[in-house]
Design an enzyme around this catalytic site. Structure first.
Site, PDB file in Angstrom:
ATOM      1  N   ALA A  66       0.879  -1.178   0.000  1.00 18.98           N
ATOM      2  CA  ALA A  66       0.000   0.000   0.000  1.00 18.98           C
ATOM      3  C   ALA A  66       0.908   1.217   0.000  1.00 18.98           C
ATOM      4  CB  ALA A  66      -0.869  -0.018   1.246  1.00 18.98           C
ATOM      5  N   GLY A 112       0.398  -5.002   0.973  1.00 15.37           N
ATOM      6  CA  GLY A 112      -0.776  -5.077   0.098  1.00 15.37           C
ATOM      7  C   GLY A 112      -0.477  -5.771  -1.230  1.00 15.37           C
ATOM      8  N   GLU A 115      -0.755  -9.382  -0.416  1.00 14.18           N
ATOM      9  CA  GLU A 115      -2.178  -9.638  -0.165  1.00 14.18           C
ATOM     10  C   GLU A 115      -2.962  -9.676  -1.476  1.00 14.18           C
ATOM     11  OE1 GLU A 115      -2.139  -6.396   2.723  1.00 14.18           O
ATOM     12  OE2 GLU A 115      -3.153  -7.735   4.134  1.00 14.18           O
ATOM     13  N   GLU A 135       4.292  -5.108   7.462  1.00 17.74           N
ATOM     14  CA  GLU A 135       3.472  -4.121   8.180  1.00 17.74           C
ATOM     15  C   GLU A 135       3.906  -3.870   9.620  1.00 17.74           C
ATOM     16  OE1 GLU A 135       2.309  -6.296   6.042  1.00 17.74           O
ATOM     17  OE2 GLU A 135       0.730  -5.387   4.810  1.00 17.74           O
TER      18      GLU A 135
HETATM   19  N1  COA Z   1       4.568   3.134  -0.681  1.00 20.21           N
HETATM   20  C1  COA Z   1       4.970   4.289  -1.223  1.00 20.21           C
HETATM   21  N2  COA Z   1       6.089   4.415  -1.964  1.00 20.21           N
HETATM   22  C2  COA Z   1       6.833   3.307  -2.138  1.00 20.21           C
HETATM   23  C3  COA Z   1       6.484   2.060  -1.572  1.00 20.21           C
HETATM   24  C4  COA Z   1       5.293   2.011  -0.809  1.00 20.21           C
HETATM   25  N3  COA Z   1       4.863   0.883  -0.257  1.00 20.21           N
HETATM   26  N4  COA Z   1       7.430   1.167  -1.898  1.00 20.21           N
HETATM   27  C5  COA Z   1       8.334   1.809  -2.647  1.00 20.21           C
HETATM   28  N5  COA Z   1       8.001   3.108  -2.794  1.00 20.21           N
HETATM   29  C6  COA Z   1       8.708   4.153  -3.524  1.00 20.21           C
HETATM   30  C7  COA Z   1       9.907   4.656  -2.763  1.00 20.21           C
HETATM   31  O1  COA Z   1       9.522   5.623  -1.797  1.00 20.21           O
HETATM   32  C8  COA Z   1      10.736   5.232  -3.871  1.00 20.21           C
HETATM   33  O2  COA Z   1      10.199   6.478  -4.244  1.00 20.21           O
HETATM   34  P1  COA Z   1      11.163   7.760  -4.514  1.00 20.21           P
HETATM   35  O3  COA Z   1      12.038   7.328  -5.657  1.00 20.21           O
HETATM   36  O4  COA Z   1      10.207   8.847  -4.872  1.00 20.21           O
HETATM   37  O5  COA Z   1      11.916   7.971  -3.250  1.00 20.21           O
HETATM   38  C9  COA Z   1      10.482   4.276  -5.028  1.00 20.21           C
HETATM   39  O6  COA Z   1       9.259   3.618  -4.719  1.00 20.21           O
HETATM   40  C10 COA Z   1      11.567   3.223  -5.207  1.00 20.21           C
HETATM   41  O7  COA Z   1      11.730   2.541  -3.995  1.00 20.21           O
HETATM   42  P2  COA Z   1      13.138   2.401  -3.221  1.00 20.21           P
HETATM   43  O8  COA Z   1      12.861   2.241  -1.763  1.00 20.21           O
HETATM   44  O9  COA Z   1      14.052   3.530  -3.608  1.00 20.21           O
HETATM   45  O10 COA Z   1      13.687   1.052  -3.857  1.00 20.21           O
HETATM   46  P3  COA Z   1      14.720   0.029  -3.197  1.00 20.21           P
HETATM   47  O11 COA Z   1      15.089  -0.909  -4.270  1.00 20.21           O
HETATM   48  O12 COA Z   1      15.789   0.757  -2.476  1.00 20.21           O
HETATM   49  O13 COA Z   1      13.873  -0.759  -2.066  1.00 20.21           O
HETATM   50  C11 COA Z   1      11.923  -1.934  -1.200  1.00 20.21           C
HETATM   51  C12 COA Z   1      12.811  -1.590  -2.453  1.00 20.21           C
HETATM   52  C13 COA Z   1      10.719  -2.693  -1.704  1.00 20.21           C
HETATM   53  C14 COA Z   1      12.724  -2.800  -0.216  1.00 20.21           C
HETATM   54  C15 COA Z   1      11.510  -0.618  -0.490  1.00 20.21           C
HETATM   55  O14 COA Z   1      10.950   0.259  -1.477  1.00 20.21           O
HETATM   56  C16 COA Z   1      10.469  -0.792   0.586  1.00 20.21           C
HETATM   57  O15 COA Z   1      10.796  -1.238   1.672  1.00 20.21           O
HETATM   58  N6  COA Z   1       9.200  -0.400   0.321  1.00 20.21           N
HETATM   59  C17 COA Z   1       8.147  -0.435   1.297  1.00 20.21           C
HETATM   60  C18 COA Z   1       7.631  -1.837   1.479  1.00 20.21           C
HETATM   61  C19 COA Z   1       6.560  -1.904   2.537  1.00 20.21           C
HETATM   62  O16 COA Z   1       6.798  -1.727   3.707  1.00 20.21           O
HETATM   63  N7  COA Z   1       5.329  -2.186   2.099  1.00 20.21           N
HETATM   64  C20 COA Z   1       4.233  -2.414   2.987  1.00 20.21           C
HETATM   65  C21 COA Z   1       3.385  -1.225   3.132  1.00 20.21           C
HETATM   66  S1  COA Z   1       2.109  -1.554   4.287  1.00 20.21           S
END
Ligand code: COA
Length: 260
Positions: A66, A112, A115, A135
């Protein structure tokens, strides 16, 4: 039918829907949830479409969860509403579609995103896929059915581990635990999904829809799956697909199902 956050392509009886926010790793914001829900409803009502493949744009992510930026400042009531509306508008909707949906998990499927994959009827992952429910690392719990559907799919203990550790599972472990049906190299992912879809679309779409309903009813505590099976088994005898399927077998020809 192209929407702002989605790309939709059709080939024969198969539609492929791609969530198209690769710069945000296809994170599910309000707009994606609304458009994907509407798109899935439309495809489910389209008699030509008998199988849907759902994937994410780019080679990094299926859906990274999400959109955290949207809910970071939410109150208790807003949080509750987010989960309730999301479940109803997308996750329950996908699970209850009579057209089977295959999740092509092409990278991160987190929160999400996992999910959503778990709401689909089956899953195929690429070798680089990473799946998890992070989460609790954000101080929240899975809210789009993750505490319910994941334990049903892989067992309570394994689901508890993913939920409580917030760690990611790699593709081969996901295959081992039954979270995904197959793991293939990333370049062959859509092809593998199309191969499965091609086997699905030969069969009666009406019967497949009834079977999905019976399977789902078995996991619904308000329903008796065996009773549903009896009802839907009987109902199938009243369909033209049943007449066509049995006639084709007896006449030693391939059936031509109309989905009625
Ligand atoms: N919501 C909003 N933005 C998200 C996102 C999310 N769940 N997951 C990734 N993004 C965005 C990042 O903020 C980033 O945006 P920016 O370039 O404007 O800063 C872009 O997507 C690329 O992600 P980034 O974190 O730079 O890539 P990465 O390869 O370093 O890491 C992940 C990849 C998946 C490990 C990391 O993005 C992450 O931990 N995301 C969140 C996952 C999460 O907790 N999801 C559950 C939500 S309830």
């Amino acid at each position: 039918m192209d929407m702002n956050t989605l790309l939709v392509s059709r080939e024969g009886h198969i539609a492929t829907v791609t969530i198209n926010r690769p710069d945000k790793l296809n994170a599910l914001n309000k707009q994606v949830i609304a458009e994907l829900g509407a798109c899935m409803t439309q495809l489910d009502n389209d008699a030509e479409i008998r199988c849907v493949i759902l994937t994410g744009a780019g080679d990094k992510a299926f859906v990274a969860g999400a959109d955290i930026s949207e809910f970071a400042s939410f109150s208790v009531e807003e949080g509750k509403k987010l989960a309730a509306e999301g479940q109803q508008k997308l996750f329950d909707l996908v699970e209850q579609m009579s057209t089977p949906v295959i999740a092509a998990v092409n990278g991160f499927a987190l929160g999400g995103g996992l999910e959503l994959a778990v709401s689909c009827h089956l899953r195929v992952a690429s070798e680089n896929a990473k799946m998890g429910l992070p989460e609790v690392s954000l101080g929240v719990i899975p809210g789009y059915g993750g505490t319910q559907r994941l334990p049903r799919l892989i067992g309570k203990g394994r689901a508890m581990e993913l939920i409580a550790t917030a760690q990611m599972m790699n593709a081969s472990r996901a295959e081992e635990t039954g979270l995904v049906n197959y793991v293939v190299p990333q370049e062959g992912l859509l092809e593998k999904c199309q191969e499965i879809a091609n086997r699905i679309v030969r069969n009666s779409p009406t019967a497949i829809g009834f079977a999905i309903e019976a399977v789902n009813d078995g996991f619904d505590s308000d329903k008796n799956g065996f009773h549903s099976e009896i009802e839907l088994f009987g109902k199938a005898f009243g369909t033209s697909d049943f007449k066509e399927g049995t006639s084709a077998f007896l006449e030693k020809r391939k059936p031509s199902f109309k989905g009625e």
